[in-house]
Design a protein around this motif. Sequence first.
Motif, PDB file in Angstrom:
ATOM      1  N   TRP A  78     -70.795  19.396 -44.440  1.00 48.63           N
ATOM      2  CA  TRP A  78     -69.889  20.551 -44.460  1.00 48.63           C
ATOM      3  C   TRP A  78     -70.694  21.759 -44.015  1.00 48.63           C
ATOM      4  O   TRP A  78     -71.359  22.403 -44.805  1.00 48.63           O
ATOM      5  N   ALA A  79     -70.660  22.012 -42.723  1.00 46.75           N
ATOM      6  CA  ALA A  79     -71.508  23.062 -42.167  1.00 46.75           C
ATOM      7  C   ALA A  79     -71.026  23.433 -40.775  1.00 46.75           C
ATOM      8  O   ALA A  79     -70.433  22.608 -40.073  1.00 46.75           O
ATOM      9  N   PRO A  80     -71.301  24.661 -40.359  1.00 39.62           N
ATOM     10  CA  PRO A  80     -71.054  25.020 -38.965  1.00 39.62           C
ATOM     11  C   PRO A  80     -72.140  24.407 -38.079  1.00 39.62           C
ATOM     12  O   PRO A  80     -72.943  23.580 -38.548  1.00 39.62           O
ATOM     13  N   ASN A  81     -72.192  24.806 -36.822  1.00 38.72           N
ATOM     14  CA  ASN A  81     -73.152  24.219 -35.884  1.00 38.72           C
ATOM     15  C   ASN A  81     -74.578  24.674 -36.182  1.00 38.72           C
ATOM     16  O   ASN A  81     -74.928  25.839 -35.980  1.00 38.72           O
ATOM     17  N   ARG A 121     -70.693   9.840 -51.468  1.00 37.95           N
ATOM     18  CA  ARG A 121     -71.769   9.792 -52.462  1.00 37.95           C
ATOM     19  C   ARG A 121     -72.737  10.953 -52.288  1.00 37.95           C
ATOM     20  O   ARG A 121     -73.369  11.394 -53.264  1.00 37.95           O
ATOM     21  N   VAL A 122     -72.903  11.399 -51.054  1.00 44.04           N
ATOM     22  CA  VAL A 122     -73.860  12.462 -50.742  1.00 44.04           C
ATOM     23  C   VAL A 122     -73.142  13.516 -49.912  1.00 44.04           C
ATOM     24  O   VAL A 122     -72.343  13.187 -49.038  1.00 44.04           O
ATOM     25  N   LEU A 123     -73.430  14.793 -50.200  1.00 44.97           N
ATOM     26  CA  LEU A 123     -72.873  15.880 -49.395  1.00 44.97           C
ATOM     27  C   LEU A 123     -73.989  16.824 -48.979  1.00 44.97           C
ATOM     28  O   LEU A 123     -74.735  17.344 -49.815  1.00 44.97           O
ATOM     29  N   LEU A 124     -74.106  17.031 -47.665  1.00 46.19           N
ATOM     30  CA  LEU A 124     -74.987  18.053 -47.127  1.00 46.19           C
ATOM     31  C   LEU A 124     -74.117  19.243 -46.753  1.00 46.19           C
ATOM     32  O   LEU A 124     -73.100  19.077 -46.067  1.00 46.19           O
ATOM     33  N   LEU A 125     -74.499  20.438 -47.196  1.00 41.96           N
ATOM     34  CA  LEU A 125     -73.667  21.597 -46.928  1.00 41.96           C
ATOM     35  C   LEU A 125     -74.507  22.819 -46.621  1.00 41.96           C
ATOM     36  O   LEU A 125     -75.635  22.957 -47.121  1.00 41.96           O
ATOM     37  N   ALA A 126     -73.966  23.692 -45.779  1.00 39.28           N
ATOM     38  CA  ALA A 126     -74.577  24.991 -45.550  1.00 39.28           C
ATOM     39  C   ALA A 126     -74.386  25.829 -46.813  1.00 39.28           C
ATOM     40  O   ALA A 126     -73.424  25.628 -47.561  1.00 39.28           O
ATOM     41  N   PRO A 127     -75.296  26.776 -47.095  1.00 36.68           N
ATOM     42  CA  PRO A 127     -75.098  27.612 -48.287  1.00 36.68           C
ATOM     43  C   PRO A 127     -73.834  28.460 -48.187  1.00 36.68           C
ATOM     44  O   PRO A 127     -73.137  28.674 -49.175  1.00 36.68           O
ATOM     45  N   SER A 128     -73.527  28.924 -46.970  1.00 33.39           N
ATOM     46  CA  SER A 128     -72.335  29.737 -46.765  1.00 33.39           C
ATOM     47  C   SER A 128     -72.020  29.765 -45.278  1.00 33.39           C
ATOM     48  O   SER A 128     -72.831  29.353 -44.445  1.00 33.39           O
ATOM     49  N   PHE A 129     -70.849  30.256 -44.961  1.00 29.73           N
ATOM     50  CA  PHE A 129     -70.457  30.425 -43.569  1.00 29.73           C
ATOM     51  C   PHE A 129     -69.445  31.544 -43.505  1.00 29.73           C
ATOM     52  O   PHE A 129     -68.438  31.530 -44.213  1.00 29.73           O
ATOM     53  N   ASN A 133     -68.567  31.293 -49.517  1.00 26.60           N
ATOM     54  CA  ASN A 133     -69.705  30.750 -50.251  1.00 26.60           C
ATOM     55  C   ASN A 133     -69.426  29.273 -50.530  1.00 26.60           C
ATOM     56  O   ASN A 133     -68.660  28.928 -51.430  1.00 26.60           O
ATOM     57  N   TYR A 134     -70.035  28.397 -49.746  1.00 25.16           N
ATOM     58  CA  TYR A 134     -69.780  26.965 -49.883  1.00 25.16           C
ATOM     59  C   TYR A 134     -70.224  26.442 -51.242  1.00 25.16           C
ATOM     60  O   TYR A 134     -69.565  25.578 -51.831  1.00 25.16           O
ATOM     61  N   GLN A 135     -71.347  26.934 -51.726  1.00 23.45           N
ATOM     62  CA  GLN A 135     -71.863  26.425 -53.003  1.00 23.45           C
ATOM     63  C   GLN A 135     -70.911  26.761 -54.146  1.00 23.45           C
ATOM     64  O   GLN A 135     -70.679  25.933 -55.036  1.00 23.45           O
ATOM     65  N   ALA A 136     -70.349  27.954 -54.115  1.00 23.36           N
ATOM     66  CA  ALA A 136     -69.400  28.342 -55.167  1.00 23.36           C
ATOM     67  C   ALA A 136     -68.124  27.519 -55.078  1.00 23.36           C
ATOM     68  O   ALA A 136     -67.577  27.081 -56.103  1.00 23.36           O
ATOM     69  N   LEU A 137     -67.631  27.288 -53.852  1.00 20.66           N
ATOM     70  CA  LEU A 137     -66.424  26.483 -53.693  1.00 20.66           C
ATOM     71  C   LEU A 137     -66.651  25.061 -54.194  1.00 20.66           C
ATOM     72  O   LEU A 137     -65.807  24.484 -54.871  1.00 20.66           O
ATOM     73  N   LEU A 138     -67.812  24.483 -53.826  1.00 20.32           N
ATOM     74  CA  LEU A 138     -68.112  23.132 -54.290  1.00 20.32           C
ATOM     75  C   LEU A 138     -68.207  23.091 -55.812  1.00 20.32           C
ATOM     76  O   LEU A 138     -67.679  22.163 -56.449  1.00 20.32           O
TER      77      LEU A 138
END
Length: 548
Positions: A78-81, A121-129, A133-138
């Motif tokens: 879950w990340a931009p480019n 099972r695993v999610l790689l995500l950007a901190p934000s975009f 705030n991706y971390q807060a949403l997760l």
Amino acid sequence: MLPPTLSYLSGPGTTPLLGETIGENLRRTVARFGSREALVVAHQSYRATYNELWQQAGQLAKALLALGVAAGDRVGIWAPNRYEWVITQFGSARAGAVLVNINPAYRAEELKYALNQSGCRVLLLAPSFRQTNYQALLASVRAQCPALETVVVLGADWEAFLAAGVPVADEDLAEREAGLQFDDPINIQYTSGTTGFPKGATLSHHNILNNGYFIGETLRYTEADRVCIPVPFYHCFGMVIGNLACSSHGACMVVPAEAFDPAATLQVVQDERCTSLYGVPTMFIAELELPGVGQYDFSRLRTGVMAGSPCPEEVMKKVQTVLNMREVTICYGMTETSPVSAQSYVDDPLAKRVSTVGHVHPHLEVKVIDAATGHLVPRGTPGELCVRGYSVMLGYWNNPAATAATIGAARWLHTGDLATIDTEGYLNIVGRIKDLVVRGGDNVYPREVEEFLYTHPAVADVQVIGVPSLRYGEEVMAWVKLKEGHSATGPELASFCKNRISTTKIPAYWKFVDSFPMTVTGKVQKMVMREQAVKELGLEAAAAVKTA
């Protein structure tokens, strides 16, 4: 021999299909072009040769093995480019994990659905975009995602994540890779659902590797090409038409920014001496409208792809002249076909390159049928376009009913698009059967937006349509019938949508009505609604734009 009279085409197949996994194909590219640049990500000041890309993809694959990820397990991104996206794409393929592409525009409910429906099972995500705030949403939904075991924040956790894979032996990774088959599922991409829930199109190594390869062949890519990719990786446009077309030919992937920025894109085209440029029509329009566009050096640009939504003829012509993309091509396809089914040739006559979507791709079949009878229609007659061949998805993840409704017993995939095939074998898309809005290359299913708006306490009934837009091709419009005794305004409903559904799905136009145009059998006449909206909103100029 008499000329063909029915709407069926079989793509030429003089070059054989690739019978290998993505990892095996990358290994062959590394052996041939290891010292050549593979990936440039301008906004992160990142550069890697094919040797370095191979090494880093191997590190990521080992990190997944260290977490206990088995072949077939789902790993979300879950990340931009970013460069990590590309490393994850190739590394997860080498580990045999199924990469789940999560749209960077997703909000909490959409994220939760994708994680749970796929069983990540695993999610790689950007901190934000941008402002999200991706971390807060997760964090707001993680307790409701029981399958999710490990979260890796790109940047903060990246090095530690890779380091955890160092103890994994090379032999263990080699054993995993040797056990993979090219028909294994390798990717899930969510498409908006007509029933209100996205469907996970499941794609194999064979699907997307071959599609990327034949796109590159059509564009005449070699190891000397440098391809500017401003389109998103989460979509097939970025990861297949972009990354896999490059990696299968030893060409360089050049990424200008996290998300599309016209000035950054053209600067990178100049600075990195790009030979090819991608975009949906709205991107090319923004680039052409950029002040000082003529000041950039486009002397190396030769080709590229315009796709994602209908391509205005005048824009195609300007792209060929102003941007020097003399061999620009149009691609047509959908996620469920990996994605490209048809593409214009770089040397097609100009009139055909700006008014059609070209030829059926190698090793694929297309037909145009009468949707009511299933029978082939004559050349030049509109009907539903169906596609068959290696590119057709394995199915929708854990959704056999939706799969059966889309792919028939003979493996023909029903696109829902209206098309014609002319006497010379060129394909043209003339409309859509399915209730779909294509806004700037993003597919928006009205039913999904409608079902969300039904949750507002003031909404009694709602119908969502697409209306023409000069900038986006189409915009979303909602016709709303309010409950008796309730009131609401367009801005209030838009605010209700904000941060709960993707921005692209939020209607740009609102109309409050007491009833909808209906047929005598009680069906809502969305075509009548669209025609009325065009007049009321003054969108005649946008509606008159000719597209391929």
